[in-house]
Design a protein around this motif. Sequence first.
Motif, PDB file in Angstrom:
ATOM      1  N   ILE A 114      -2.299   9.854   3.639  1.00 26.26           N
ATOM      2  CA  ILE A 114      -1.954  10.462   2.356  1.00 26.26           C
ATOM      3  C   ILE A 114      -1.420  11.873   2.597  1.00 26.26           C
ATOM      4  N   GLY A 119      -0.004   2.880   3.599  1.00 27.01           N
ATOM      5  CA  GLY A 119      -1.059   2.128   4.270  1.00 27.01           C
ATOM      6  C   GLY A 119      -0.533   0.822   4.818  1.00 27.01           C
ATOM      7  N   GLY A 147      -0.117  15.048   0.148  1.00 23.89           N
ATOM      8  CA  GLY A 147       0.031  15.489  -1.234  1.00 23.89           C
ATOM      9  C   GLY A 147       0.378  16.963  -1.324  1.00 23.89           C
ATOM     10  N   HIS A 203       0.808  -1.224   0.000  1.00 25.18           N
ATOM     11  CA  HIS A 203       0.000   0.000   0.000  1.00 25.18           C
ATOM     12  C   HIS A 203       0.840   1.274   0.000  1.00 25.18           C
ATOM     13  N   LYS A 242       1.284   8.025  -0.593  1.00 30.73           N
ATOM     14  CA  LYS A 242       0.173   7.336   0.063  1.00 30.73           C
ATOM     15  C   LYS A 242       0.753   6.112   0.764  1.00 30.73           C
ATOM     16  N   GLU A 271       2.579   4.050  -2.156  1.00 29.74           N
ATOM     17  CA  GLU A 271       2.593   4.604  -3.507  1.00 29.74           C
ATOM     18  C   GLU A 271       3.140   6.025  -3.461  1.00 29.74           C
ATOM     19  N   LYS A 319      -4.633   4.045   6.403  1.00 28.93           N
ATOM     20  CA  LYS A 319      -3.949   4.743   5.312  1.00 28.93           C
ATOM     21  C   LYS A 319      -3.699   6.191   5.674  1.00 28.93           C
ATOM     22  N   GLY A 366      -1.477  11.898  -8.367  1.00 31.62           N
ATOM     23  CA  GLY A 366      -2.889  11.541  -8.405  1.00 31.62           C
ATOM     24  C   GLY A 366      -3.681  12.786  -8.734  1.00 31.62           C
TER      25      GLY A 366
END
Length: 132
Positions: A89, A73, A91, A58, A71, A60, A87, A64
Amino acid sequence: MSRIYKRDRLGRFAGAGTKLSASAKGAKAAATKATKSSAKKVGGKVGDAYVEGSFTKHLEVGQGGDYKGVKVGAEFRAPSGRAVMVKGIAGYHGKPDRRLDVTPRLDKSQKKLTVTAKPNPARPNAGKKMRR
């Protein structure tokens, strides 16, 4: 006539709550010990509940939509065959007229993170010095 009780410099009653009886001290020590041992047990159970390899699965890094970021998780086993997915995130969406276009990439097989920075195509003069 009322009695005048001694107070400290902040106006509190002097000595209030500072003296502990022997039984109170014993209860406090027992509560502290129980808290520490239960925290160790919970921590151990969480470690045993982690699904092996789920963090890598999970993870990444990339783009996006308009956001570039990371990301992360992981999966954890719960009682009765259930599972919990956690998770996070983070950004970044830069200004469209920024000088550099910065892009992170992740190669999971080599466990390597690379970040490239190139002139932004939206700004044709980006990265070039101009003298007047």
